[in-house]
Design an enzyme around this catalytic site. Sequence first.
Site, PDB file in Angstrom:
ATOM      1  N   SER A 122      -2.911  -7.910   2.862  1.00  0.00           N
ATOM      2  CA  SER A 122      -3.039  -7.801   4.319  1.00  0.00           C
ATOM      3  C   SER A 122      -3.349  -9.161   4.930  1.00  0.00           C
ATOM      4  CB  SER A 122      -4.133  -6.804   4.679  1.00  0.00           C
ATOM      5  OG  SER A 122      -3.799  -5.536   4.189  1.00  0.00           O
TER       6      SER A 122
ATOM      7  N   LYS B 293     -15.697  -7.126   5.589  1.00  0.00           N
ATOM      8  CA  LYS B 293     -14.703  -8.051   6.160  1.00  0.00           C
ATOM      9  C   LYS B 293     -14.681  -7.911   7.680  1.00  0.00           C
ATOM     10  CE  LYS B 293     -11.706  -7.374   2.183  1.00  0.00           C
ATOM     11  NZ  LYS B 293     -10.459  -6.799   1.699  1.00  0.00           N
TER      12      LYS B 293
ATOM     13  N   ARG C  12      -2.363  -5.238  -8.711  1.00  0.00           N
ATOM     14  CA  ARG C  12      -1.322  -6.247  -8.522  1.00  0.00           C
ATOM     15  C   ARG C  12      -1.402  -7.333  -9.576  1.00  0.00           C
ATOM     16  NH1 ARG C  12      -3.104  -7.887  -2.817  1.00  0.00           N
ATOM     17  NH2 ARG C  12      -5.019  -7.470  -3.960  1.00  0.00           N
TER      18      ARG C  12
ATOM     19  N   HIS D 124       0.840  -1.206   0.000  1.00  0.00           N
ATOM     20  CA  HIS D 124       0.000   0.000   0.000  1.00  0.00           C
ATOM     21  C   HIS D 124       0.875   1.256   0.000  1.00  0.00           C
ATOM     22  CE1 HIS D 124      -2.880  -2.755   2.413  1.00  0.00           C
ATOM     23  NE2 HIS D 124      -3.449  -2.567   1.240  1.00  0.00           N
TER      24      HIS D 124
END
Length: 160
Positions: A130, A41, A92, A17
């Site tokens: 993460s 989440k 990504r 990030h």
Amino acid sequence: MTLAITPGTFDPITYGHLDIIKRATSIFDEVLVAVAISTPKHTLFDIDKRVELAKLSIEELGIKNARVVSFDGLLFEFAKEQNATAIVKGLRAITDFEYEFQMNALNRQLDYTFETTFIMSPPKYMYLSSSIVRELASLNADTTKFVPPCVSEALKKKFS
Ligand code: COA
């Protein structure tokens, strides 16, 4: 004055990030790192801790022109309120692209007053997420290659 918003859950913030945030500061006058309060989440860190770790990480890396805030509700409304020039997201892999393509199309249907800009992650961070960091920490593995010292300390505390 150009303002970019880099939104995310940041649970926790990683070097992946931070790479995107730093590069965004070289394109835009100011970067607002927007940490989502509500997320589908279940997060490891609460909103205050996610914001605190993002602030500390930006300080530790000496990134200038970036501010951390929390936000709730729809991202496009927040971007409008802030008069943002662009939302900046990291890409990504192809899987990120499909999701981001869908989000961009959705924002355009709603009320689109800004651009969405993508910055590609360098190969060394392409695999990073993460959840990988959280999993490593939960197994007492060293996370210092993936997150700044303040985050790695917070993870150690969480799982000790
Ligand atoms: N480096 C490392 N990891 C990265 C990364 C990068 N450059 N870019 C994304 N990731 C990872 C994150 O670590 C996260 O990993 P995890 O799922 O393993 O925890 C994952 O990619 C997703 O990132 P996240 O921060 O959760 O972002 P998101 O793309 O899912 O979007 C918001 C989060 C807050 C931007 C989005 O939910 C949102 O806009 N919410 C507001 C409500 C809204 O407007 N919704 C859209 C319309 S319904």
